[in-house]
Each structure stands twice: as C-alpha cells, then as structure tokens.
Design a protein around this motif. Structure first.
Motif, PDB file in Angstrom:
ATOM      1  N   ILE A   1      -5.763  -3.821  -0.397  1.00  0.00           N
ATOM      2  CA  ILE A   1      -4.422  -4.424  -0.437  1.00  0.00           C
ATOM      3  C   ILE A   1      -3.702  -4.053  -1.731  1.00  0.00           C
ATOM      4  N   GLY A   2      -4.436  -3.880  -2.802  1.00  0.00           N
ATOM      5  CA  GLY A   2      -3.815  -3.551  -4.090  1.00  0.00           C
ATOM      6  C   GLY A   2      -3.461  -2.084  -4.260  1.00  0.00           C
ATOM      7  N   LEU A   3      -3.807  -1.229  -3.310  1.00  0.00           N
ATOM      8  CA  LEU A   3      -3.475   0.199  -3.430  1.00  0.00           C
ATOM      9  C   LEU A   3      -1.976   0.416  -3.231  1.00  0.00           C
ATOM     10  N   PRO A   4      -1.360   1.299  -4.024  1.00  0.00           N
ATOM     11  CA  PRO A   4       0.092   1.568  -3.886  1.00  0.00           C
ATOM     12  C   PRO A   4       0.360   2.511  -2.712  1.00  0.00           C
ATOM     13  N   LEU A   5       0.123   2.039  -1.505  1.00  0.00           N
ATOM     14  CA  LEU A   5       0.289   2.901  -0.324  1.00  0.00           C
ATOM     15  C   LEU A   5       1.722   3.376  -0.128  1.00  0.00           C
ATOM     16  N   PRO A   6       2.770   2.564  -0.399  1.00  0.00           N
ATOM     17  CA  PRO A   6       4.139   3.083  -0.191  1.00  0.00           C
ATOM     18  C   PRO A   6       4.535   4.187  -1.161  1.00  0.00           C
ATOM     19  N   SER A   7       3.769   4.405  -2.220  1.00  0.00           N
ATOM     20  CA  SER A   7       4.179   5.396  -3.218  1.00  0.00           C
ATOM     21  C   SER A   7       3.703   6.800  -2.887  1.00  0.00           C
ATOM     22  N   SER A   8       2.706   6.960  -2.048  1.00  0.00           N
ATOM     23  CA  SER A   8       2.144   8.291  -1.774  1.00  0.00           C
ATOM     24  C   SER A   8       1.699   8.358  -0.322  1.00  0.00           C
ATOM     25  N   ALA A   9       2.189   9.395   0.382  1.00  0.00           N
ATOM     26  CA  ALA A   9       1.782   9.591   1.774  1.00  0.00           C
ATOM     27  C   ALA A   9       0.334  10.053   1.851  1.00  0.00           C
ATOM     28  N   ILE A  10      -0.115  10.870   0.890  1.00  0.00           N
ATOM     29  CA  ILE A  10      -1.509  11.341   0.900  1.00  0.00           C
ATOM     30  C   ILE A  10      -2.457  10.165   0.708  1.00  0.00           C
ATOM     31  N   LEU A  11      -2.088   9.241  -0.186  1.00  0.00           N
ATOM     32  CA  LEU A  11      -2.905   8.044  -0.404  1.00  0.00           C
ATOM     33  C   LEU A  11      -3.015   7.230   0.888  1.00  0.00           C
ATOM     34  N   SER A  12      -1.900   7.067   1.608  1.00  0.00           N
ATOM     35  CA  SER A  12      -1.929   6.321   2.866  1.00  0.00           C
ATOM     36  C   SER A  12      -2.761   7.038   3.915  1.00  0.00           C
ATOM     37  N   TRP A  13      -2.659   8.369   3.955  1.00  0.00           N
ATOM     38  CA  TRP A  13      -3.446   9.161   4.921  1.00  0.00           C
ATOM     39  C   TRP A  13      -4.959   8.981   4.685  1.00  0.00           C
ATOM     40  N   LYS A  14      -5.376   9.063   3.424  1.00  0.00           N
ATOM     41  CA  LYS A  14      -6.798   8.921   3.132  1.00  0.00           C
ATOM     42  C   LYS A  14      -7.266   7.479   3.330  1.00  0.00           C
ATOM     43  N   PHE A  15      -6.360   6.511   3.128  1.00  0.00           N
ATOM     44  CA  PHE A  15      -6.711   5.120   3.431  1.00  0.00           C
ATOM     45  C   PHE A  15      -6.987   4.951   4.933  1.00  0.00           C
ATOM     46  N   CYS A  16      -6.141   5.557   5.775  1.00  0.00           N
ATOM     47  CA  CYS A  16      -6.363   5.479   7.226  1.00  0.00           C
ATOM     48  C   CYS A  16      -7.676   6.148   7.608  1.00  0.00           C
ATOM     49  N   HIS A  17      -7.984   7.273   6.962  1.00  0.00           N
ATOM     50  CA  HIS A  17      -9.233   7.981   7.269  1.00  0.00           C
ATOM     51  C   HIS A  17     -10.443   7.100   6.932  1.00  0.00           C
ATOM     52  N   VAL A  18     -10.443   6.509   5.731  1.00  0.00           N
ATOM     53  CA  VAL A  18     -11.565   5.660   5.326  1.00  0.00           C
ATOM     54  C   VAL A  18     -11.671   4.433   6.232  1.00  0.00           C
ATOM     55  N   LEU A  19     -10.521   3.841   6.581  1.00  0.00           N
ATOM     56  CA  LEU A  19     -10.537   2.678   7.461  1.00  0.00           C
ATOM     57  C   LEU A  19     -11.112   3.038   8.834  1.00  0.00           C
ATOM     58  N   HIS A  20     -10.789   4.217   9.327  1.00  0.00           N
ATOM     59  CA  HIS A  20     -11.334   4.681  10.613  1.00  0.00           C
ATOM     60  C   HIS A  20     -12.863   4.804  10.538  1.00  0.00           C
ATOM     61  N   LYS A  21     -13.369   5.375   9.461  1.00  0.00           N
ATOM     62  CA  LYS A  21     -14.817   5.510   9.299  1.00  0.00           C
ATOM     63  C   LYS A  21     -15.484   4.141   9.160  1.00  0.00           C
TER      64      LYS A  21
ATOM     65  N   VAL B   1       0.757   9.702   8.966  1.00  0.00           N
ATOM     66  CA  VAL B   1       0.331   8.334   8.670  1.00  0.00           C
ATOM     67  C   VAL B   1       0.858   7.373   9.732  1.00  0.00           C
ATOM     68  N   SER B   2       2.114   7.572  10.164  1.00  0.00           N
ATOM     69  CA  SER B   2       2.688   6.700  11.194  1.00  0.00           C
ATOM     70  C   SER B   2       1.890   6.791  12.490  1.00  0.00           C
ATOM     71  N   ILE B   3       1.510   8.004  12.897  1.00  0.00           N
ATOM     72  CA  ILE B   3       0.733   8.185  14.135  1.00  0.00           C
ATOM     73  C   ILE B   3      -0.673   7.610  13.965  1.00  0.00           C
ATOM     74  N   TYR B   4      -1.267   7.807  12.768  1.00  0.00           N
ATOM     75  CA  TYR B   4      -2.635   7.336  12.533  1.00  0.00           C
ATOM     76  C   TYR B   4      -2.690   5.803  12.560  1.00  0.00           C
ATOM     77  N   THR B   5      -1.700   5.138  11.976  1.00  0.00           N
ATOM     78  CA  THR B   5      -1.696   3.672  11.988  1.00  0.00           C
ATOM     79  C   THR B   5      -1.576   3.140  13.412  1.00  0.00           C
ATOM     80  N   ARG B   6      -0.779   3.815  14.257  1.00  0.00           N
ATOM     81  CA  ARG B   6      -0.695   3.370  15.653  1.00  0.00           C
ATOM     82  C   ARG B   6      -2.054   3.512  16.352  1.00  0.00           C
ATOM     83  N   LEU B   7      -2.768   4.596  16.030  1.00  0.00           N
ATOM     84  CA  LEU B   7      -4.108   4.772  16.603  1.00  0.00           C
ATOM     85  C   LEU B   7      -5.047   3.652  16.150  1.00  0.00           C
ATOM     86  N   LEU B   8      -5.016   3.316  14.853  1.00  0.00           N
ATOM     87  CA  LEU B   8      -5.901   2.271  14.337  1.00  0.00           C
ATOM     88  C   LEU B   8      -5.568   0.912  14.950  1.00  0.00           C
ATOM     89  N   LEU B   9      -4.275   0.604  15.111  1.00  0.00           N
ATOM     90  CA  LEU B   9      -3.900  -0.661  15.731  1.00  0.00           C
ATOM     91  C   LEU B   9      -4.342  -0.710  17.186  1.00  0.00           C
TER      92      LEU B   9
END
Length: 1046
Positions: A72-92, A130-138
């Motif tokens: 929750i404390g990660l600055p996800l809105p500041s970097s698209a790469i950060l959000s992409w890798k967050f989705c990847h880790v969450l998927h794993k 990131v937008s497509i990946y979040t829809r997949l995770l949801l």
C-alpha cells in the motif's frame, strides 16, 4: 525452482536467544527488503529469488498481511513500470502463495482497481498494460472467491471439476461463460504485450523486453488449465443441450482456440521462454463438440516450469527454532508441492517422450531403407524389361535366318527336280536323291529343333511377361507404362503366333512337295524298272542297284510316315499353344479391366479432392471477409466513440491513406476476377481483401480524426462520407459471403465514396505560399538575409539599450537590466551563429541534391520544403525583433517581464522549427548538420538563461508587502478572508477563460498555418511582396500535426 533443503546451524543457535518480537521484526525486515528489490522502477524482470521469498513469507504468516502492508505504501501512481512489476508479483503470490492470500487480496480490490483506472486514462505504453493486468487480477480474484473449489493455481482434478459443475445445466452454462471471460482476460494481456513488442521490433534477450514477457509465464500456466476445463465443460454442455443452442459458445471457443494457439506458437519461438517453461502444444484443429467420441481424443496440455538460473546463491530465508520442527516441515512440503521436487527428478512422461523419440528415429531409418529397396527393385525391373526386349530382338533375327534357310531349301529342291529329269543317269539321280533326302531330313530336323526353340522361347517370354506384369503391378507403376508394355507384349504374341502359323503352313507345303517328289520318284522307279526289264542285258550290277534302290525307297517311305506323325504331333502342340495364348489374352483383358476400374476410382477421388479444395478456398475467403468486416465495423465505431474525439490527423495524411485505399481497390478487382475465373485459388483475392480492409479502416479512422480540426460544414460532410465508405464496403463484403452474388459484386460505390473522401481531404489541405516556383530560390536567400539583418539590428539595439540603461539607472535596477540585456545579447549571438550554420547547411543540401539543375530549379522541385524554410526563417527573425522590443519595454519600465519569458520560448520553438526544416534533406553524416544541432542546443541554453535572469530580476525589483494581521479583529479577519477568496475565484475564472482563449487562438493558428498572408480573394495567382527589412508581423509556421496523427 530452488527449494529450501537445510537451515544453517548458526540460525538455529541464534533463534534460541531471540524473543517473538525480534523474530517478527526480522521477518518484517526481510519481507520489506524482498518487496523493495522485486518491485522497483528498473525496466528489468522480477528476480525469481525475491518473489520466492515473498511467497514463502505468505506461507510463514499464513496470509498476505505483511505483503499488503508494504504494498500500500508503494508510489504506484508515479511509475508505470513499478505498477507493472507490482501486478506481476501479486499474480505470483496469488498463484503460489498461502490459500488465505485470496481473502487478503479481496479486501484490497479497490486499490487494485484504482491503480488500473489511473493508468488506463494515461497514454503510456506500460500504463495500458497495467490497466489490462489489473482487470485480469480482479477477474481472477472474483472467480476464485465465487468458486472456492478452484485454487488460484487452477490445479484441480476432473472429479472436482465434475462435482463443481454439478448436474444443473444452468450452473454448467454459467460456469462455462465465466471460464471464457477468465480466458479472454488472459489472452488480452498476452496480445497487448506482443503488440507492443511488434511495434518496437524487440529482442527477447533484452532486459526491457523480458520485463514485459516475464508475467506471461503465469499467463501460460493459467491458460493451459482454463483451456482444459473449457473443453470438458463444452462436451458436457453438448451432451445436455442441442447443438444450435450452443453455436455462440462454439464460435467463442474457436476464436479463443486460435488466439491461444497463436500465443503458444509465438511464445515457443522466443528463446526467453525456452529456458523457463515448457510450452504445451495444442492440436491443429479445435475439438469437434458435435461428436461425443472426440472427448477421448482430447489430451490435457501439460506445462512444465523449468528451473531458472540464478546469479547469486539463495540467502537463508526462514529461521527455525530447535523446539518446533513441525511448522518448517509443513512449509517445506508445501513449497515442494508448489514448485516441484528439489532435485529436478524426471517423471515417467520424460522417459516416454525419450522412448517415443527413439521409436520415431528408428521408423524414420526403416522408411528410408524401404525407399532405397523400392528404388533398387524398380531399377532391377527396368533392367529385366531391357533384357527381355533384347531377347525378343534375337528371336526376330533367328526368324529371319529360318526364312533364309527355307529359301535355300526351295532352291535345292528345284535343282533336285532338274536332276531327276535326266533319265539316262538314274543311278546318279538315285544317289543324289538319297543325299538330298538325307539333307532334307537334316534340315527338317533343324527346322524342328528351331521350332521347338521358338516354342520354348515363346513360353519363356509369356512367363516373363506375366512376371513383369505382376512386378509392375506390385510397384504401382503408372497406368500408361502398363498399357504400353501390355500392348507390346500382345503385339509380340500376335507376331509369334503369326510366325508359328506361317511356319506350319510352310512345313505343310514342304510335306506336300516331298510327297509329290516321292510320287515322281515312284514313277521314275517304275520307268527305271521297265527300262531295266527291257534292258536285261545291263547285267547283274544293274539288278543289284535296283534292289538297293528298292531298299532306299522303303527307307524313304518309313521316313515320310515318321515325318507325318511328327507333323500331327506338331499340330497338337500348336493347338495347345493357341489355347495358352487365348488364356493369356483373357487374363490380359481382365487386368486391363481392373486397371480401368482403378483409373475410374482415381478420377472420382480427384473430383472429390477438387471439390474439397474449392470448399477450403471458399472457407478461407469467408474467414478473411469476416476479419475485414470486423476491421471496418471497428473503424465505423470510432466515428461515434467519444474517446476518439482527442485524436486528430492532418488532411495530407488522410489524402495519402485514401489514395492508397483507392489504389487497393484495383488489386481487389483483379483478385476478384481471378477468383471468379478459377475458384481453386483464392490467394490473390484474400491478400487484396486484407489490404483493402486495413487501408479502408485506416482511411475512416483518420477521416474522423481530421474532421475534429476541420470547420463544421466540412467536418459533417467528411464524417458522413467516411460512414458511407464503410457502409458501402460492408455491403460489398456481404456480397462476397454469398456464392450466388459473389460473381456480381462490384466496387463502384466503394470507389465513389473513397473519391469523395479524397476530394474533401484536398479541400481541407492548407494553401501553400502563393509564389511562383522560379521565385522560391530567391525568396529563400532573401528571407535568410533578412533574418540575419534583423538579428544584427537586434544586437545593435540591445547595445544601445545597455548604454542608455547605464546612464539612466543605478543600483539594483542597473544590475538587473545589465543581466537581462547581457543574456539577450548572448541569445542574439547564438541565433546569429545558428542562422549562419543553417545557411551553410542549405547550400550543402542544394549542391548535393540539385545535380545538373540550377538552384532555382532545385527549390522549385522541392517547393514544400522551401516554403518550410521560408516560414521558419521568418519565425526566427520575428522572434528576435519581438525579444528586442520586449527587452526595451522592460528596461524602460513600460513592459512586463512575462513578455521576455514568452519571447524566449517562442525563439526556442522557432529555432527548433528551422533546425527541423534544414534536417529533412540533410545527410546524417554532414558536419554542418552536427554544428547546426549544437547551435540549436546553445540557443536553447541561452533562452533558458534569459528566462532565468528575467525571473531573478523580477524577484529583486518587485516589492513584497509584509503581511501583518496582528491588529485585526476576528470579524475583520473573517471579512478579509472572504474577500480574498472572492478574488481567488475571480482570478481562477479569468485564468480559465484565458486558457480557453489561448486554446482557440492556437487552434485558429494551426488552421491558418501554411496559408499565404496576402493571398488575393479572387483566387488569381500573384507573387508575394518582397520582405521588408523590419519584420513587424509573425509569419505563419509550418503545419503541426495533431495528437492522433501518425
């Protein structure tokens, strides 16, 4: 994957002295380090060891509370790469983490959705992913929460699947739809990733590319299970519902099958995936759900993740106490169940695969050996046929030799007859007759032997003929060779038969002749006896000779009777041979009939294959027509899509797209005519149809984008014309889908609509400078000279202003004015150097590109580029003049500092335009181009210095009032606060109005860009007036593309 095998002793001994709080603190620290290393802004894939530590942490605490507390404390809105890798880790973590992770993630659905919505509204490449990946995770979280029987890893047995589906058709139907939606989200993510890689021409070994490809490993694992469950449920639905009801399900499954097969194929071709995962192979065609027995043919796709190499040794992840060993053992067992055995032991399937590979190699070697033996056997048969032909030729030669012998026998018989006429030499005649009879007997014996040889040869030839026919039938030689060999053998048989008949006739003739000779000899003997009786005086010698003649006559009679017997036996043999020949002829007739039946069967097979080919070609055409309809329908949808309003395009680009689409209709008509003439080949029509659909869709989309910047009347006409073009194209495609109307399909209406788009695009194109082509060269030189003069004049004026400021001001004002004027002087010098370098580069371009033409002809040939140079030169001179005037007003305290800042920005933009216009036709290796780019950077730095000196001077000169509110009462402070809020709102409203006005001004400026300032209203071409020394008005700049222009 690496597994935890042992824990060092130092960890066990150290745990004894720590409390639970220290253990928790150490665990939180290790998790924070792993999360920070796994989820960062570096464009590189997530390292497996960091993700493994996070997953083991979820098993350690039986949930994902610690993971989400740091995520929750990660600055996800500041970097698209950060959000992409967050989705990847969450998927794993969802796939391989503790089962309670699903419930923890359910609580943070809103955070995942907000991250996807934020990046979905931004035009960023990683943001769209990131937008497509979040829809997949949801979707994944919702599905597994709704169906807890399916773990997030999607590994369940067929019995659990049957139990979850149940016996209610509605439940099975709904579960199938949810699985399809789940699989659609997975495939959409993979298609988006590959689409970005295709546009950037990436290599899978680059870290930036691997950053995008890494999450697809989990997508491959999910897709394999979802595909298997979808097949099972589809077969179960088809066993409960009629086929017509499930047509939509089948179509959707077939589309997903094609996308999934294409995804697996592209992934298997990449080296990155080959060392990380074994990608399953799908069958060539989707399962036939209309046939229930096809379920037994379905094979579950197997995904085998391989062990990824690590650069570093894994650190100690978990501290284990000596007093409690049950919990680490459970964690280790769970880890081994999730990631596989630690030693990488192969299972039985690998052994089966190896044995099957060996069997395939053995069969391939045997096949090659059989091919070689067949080739060798065919060669031997051909050699036997050649030898038989040689033997037939020898028999022909022997027949000719026998005919020659017969002629010689006839001559000898004639000579014998002439000898018999000599009655006075009867003794010699008898001796000669005896000799001739012996010779005749010898010759007859020879003829008999030759006849038997011919019969044996004929029988041998017949046997060889039968063997050859059988061998040729076994080797399946072509029908023409068999017929030819049969005809040759039949002809040879007929020849042998005729020759035998001729020989029999000759022998019968010879027998008749011998009989006649014997009769004649009897007569001669009787005459001799009479002569002997009359001539008894001949003595005893003559009587003895007569007795000898009688004896010889008896011998001749016996020989004649024997020859008659032999002749009868020969006739019997000839009859037997005729019977054999008739049997062979019947057999040959039966074989010919069999071959004709096979030929008829092959012709029927060819007709069926031809019809199948026609159906397949028509099916390919229909698939292409459906894809083209989808493209055009999507393009027409863009006309009414509110999200498309931000996309713009230029009339020139629309003109090029429409022209290309119109030209593609010629190829489409040609391909259509070829297909109508020969429906067995639809390649030309399919290729032309795909090209036309893409170009027509591109024309419609760019027409809509161009209409967003066009006047209202033109915009409405252009939109309607684009819509008509799409509708006409769809009507034409509908005609192609019907076999009866396919031949009469016409492109006239489509071409008319495209011509309408071309005409409107031509009307919307900006008018070029109204200058004669022969004056363009002089115009460029004049504009560059005028710009240089304007800059020199500006430098002189700045020096005059500086001397005037030194005389009239002092202190802080003098310091500020000197700093501003010095920065303006440096900027003017940089601009002068840039103009000089641009002039040298233009001369180099003209000298290298004009060839044998003159400078004026070169400028006339490249009129649009020349007009761009003229416009850019005017813009630079105008900016220099405005900067000097603004600096003059600032020094005299009659202007604003903001004017200097705006002029500096305008000069930077104008010089960039001049550099871009000069760079278009310059060679990349040109030294003048490099110097020009260096001068452009220097101008930007000097403009930045002007802005900085202006802002610092403004801060020094402007007086700031001290805000002392200590003497005000509460009511007065509240009143002042309200008045201040009113002023703030008024200023914000005024600011918003000015921004709107600025946008309208820019839009009008873009619309008038490229047009002639002094163009006459009557439309007649007039030369533009010569530029004056002082540039008092800003010239139009070259057209700037919109946001959506390609």
């Amino acid at each position: 994957m690496n597994s935890i095998k042992s824990v060092p002793a130092r960890v066990l001994s150290r745990r004894g002295g720590h409390s639970l709080e220290a253990e928790r603190e150490q665990f939180d620290k290790s998790q924070a380090i792993s999360i920070s290393k796994a989820i960062n802004t570096q464009e590189a894939p997530v390292k497996e060891k960091h993700a493994r530590r996070i997953i083991l942490g979820t098993h350690h605490e039986k949930g994902a509370f610690t993971f989400w507390s740091y995520a929750i404390g990660l600055p996800l809105p500041s970097s698209a790469i950060l959000s992409w890798k967050f989705c990847h880790v969450l998927h794993k973590v969802l796939r391989d983490g503790h089962p309670n992770v699903l419930q923890d993630c359910q609580r943070y659905r809103s955070n995942i959705r907000e991250t996807g919505d934020l990046w979905g509204h931004l035009h960023d490449r990683y943001g769209q992913l990131v937008s497509i990946y979040t829809r997949l995770l949801l979707t994944k979280i919702s599905f597994h929460v709704k169906h807890p029987e399916f773990p997030p890893g999607l590994e369940v047995s067929d019995e659990v699947l049957e139990k979850t589906a149940g016996t209610d058709v509605n439940n099975i139907f709904q579960l199938t739809v949810e699985l399809f939606d789940y699989l659609d989200c997975e495939l959409k993510l993979s298609e988006s990733v590959f689409r970005q890689l295709n546009t950037s021409m990436a290599v899978s070994q680059m870290s930036a590319v691997q950053c995008r490809l890494a999450p697809l490993i989990q997508v491959i694992q999910d897709c394999s299970h979802l595909y298997h469950y979808s097949v099972k449920l589809m077969f179960k639905l088809h066993s409960c519902l009629p086929a017509d009801t499930l047509q939509g399900h089948r179509d959707r499954f077939h589309e997903q099958f094609r996308s999934l097969k294409n995804f697996f194929k592209r992934a298997s071709d990449m080296l990155y995936f080959k060392r990380l995962i074994q990608i399953p192979r799908l069958p060539e065609s989707p399962p036939n759900f209309l046939r229930a027995s096809a379920l037994a043919e379905h094979v579950k796709p197997v995904v085998d993740p391989e062990e990824a190499p690590e650069d570093e040794e894994p650190e100690n992840l978990i501290e284990i106490s000596t007093t409690s060993t049950t919990e680490p053992q459970i964690t280790s067992d769970l880890f081994e169940q999730t990631f596989g055995p630690p030693n990488g032991v192969w299972d039985d399937r690998d052994a089966q695969i190896e044995s099957l590979k060996k069997e395939v190699e053995t069969l391939r070697a045997e096949m090659e050996k059989i091919k070689l033996e067949a080739q060798r056997y065919i060669t031997q048969l051909k050699a036997q046929v050649n030898s038989l032909e040689g033997e037939v030729e020898e028999q022909r030669k022997q027949k000719q030799k026998a005919l020659v012998d017969n002629e010689q026998l006839r001559d000898e018989l004639e000579r014998l007859q002439r000898a018999k006429q000599d009655s006075d030499r009867s003794q010699r005649l008898c001796a000669e007759a005896e000799k001739k009879a012996n010779a005749t007997e010898i010759r007859y014996t020879k003829l008999k032997e030759k006849h038997s040889e011919l019969i044996n040869t004929h029988a041998e030839l017949l046997r060889k003929n039968a063997d050859t026919a059988k061998q040729l039938t076994v080797t399946q030689q072509s029908q023409e060779e068999v017929a030819r060999v049969k005809e040759q053998l039949a002809f040879q048989v007929e020849q042998v038969k005729r020759e035998a008949e001729m020989k029999l006739e000759d022998q019968s003739v010879q027998m008749e002749q011998l009989r006649q000779e014997l009769d004649a000899r009897r007569d001669e003997l009787e005459q001799a006896q009479r002569s002997l009786s009359h001539a008894k005086q001949a003595g005893v010698e003559l009587s003895a000779q007569l007795d000898a003649l009688h004896a010889e006559k008896e011998v001749l009679r016996r020989s004649v009777s024997e020859k008659e017997c032999e002749l009868m036996s020969t006739r019997g043999l000839v009859q037997e041979k005729e019977l054999q020949l008739s049997q062979e002829a019947d057999k040959a007739t039966r074989e010919i009939r069999e071959l004709q039946g096979r030929l008829l069967e092959k012709s029927n097979q060819e007709q069926s294959l031809q019809q199948k080919l026609l159906d397949e070609q028509f099916g390919i055409l229909q698939e292409t027509v459906r894809e083209a309809q989808a493209i055009l329908t999507d393009a027409l949808a863009k006309l009414d899509d509110p999200l498309h309003l931000r996309c713009t395009s230029s009339p020139d680009y629309l003109l090029s797209r429409a022209q290309a689409a119109l030209e593609s209709t010629d190829a489409l008509e040609k391909g259509h005519a070829q297909y109508v003439a020969s429906m067995a080949d639809a390649a030309g029509l399919v290729g032309a149809l795909a090209l036309f659909a893409h170009l027509a869709g591109d024309t419609i989309v760019n027409g809509s984008a161009t209409a967003h910047l066009a006047p209202t009347d033109h915009a409405d006409r252009l939109t309607e014309t684009c819509r008509e073009c799409g509708q006409r194209s769809l009507e034409y495609l509908e005609q192609l889908k019907d076999r009866q109307r396919l031949g009469s399909a016409q492109l006239g209406h489509v071409q008319g609509a495209l011509r309408g788009v071309l005409q409107l695009a031509q009307e919307l194109r900006p008018k070029s400078l109204d200058i004669k082509q022969e004056e363009l060269g002089d115009m460029v030189e004049k504009e560059m000279a005028s710009t240089s003069e304007a800059i020199e004049d500006a430098v002189r004026r700045i020096e005059e202003m500086m001397s005037q400021a030194r005389n009239e001001s002092s202190g802080v004002k003098l310091e500020v004015n000197e700093r501003i004027l010095n920065s303006c002087t440096d900027l003017m010098k940089a601009i002068r150097l840039l103009v000089t370098t641009s002039t040298n580069l233009q001369k180099e371009i003209v000298e290298s590109g004009r060839g044998a033409a003159t400078t004026q002809e070169f400028y006339a040939k490249n009129s649009r580029w020349t007009e761009g140079l003229i416009s850019a030169s005017k813009a630079v001179g105008w900016g220099a003049t405005q900067l000097v005037e603004s600096a003059d007003r600032v020094v005299l305290h009659t202007g604003k500092y903001e004017e200097l800042i705006v002029c500096s920005h305008e000069i930077a933009a104008s010089t960039a335009q001049l550099v871009a216009a000069s760079k278009v036709k310059a060679e990349k290796s040109s030294r003048n181009l490099a110097r020009l780019q260096e001068c452009s950077r220097n101008v930007n730095e000097m403009a930045a210095n002007v802005v900085a000196s202006t802002k610092s001077g403004q801060e020094q000169i402007e007086e700031k009032d001290t805000m002392d509110f200590s003497g005000m009462s509460l009511i007065k402070l509240k009143k002042e606060e309200m008045e201040t809020q009113v002023k703030v709102l008024e200023l914000e409203k005024r600011l918003e109005g000015e921004r709107v006005r600025l946008g309208e001004l820019r839009k009008q400026h873009y619309g008038l860009a490229g047009g002639c300032e002094d163009a006459p209203e009557d439309g007649e071409a007039r030369p533009a007036p010569a530029p004056r020394r002082g540039i008092l008005k800003k010239p139009p700049i070259a057209q700037k593309p919109g946001l959506g222009e390609p």
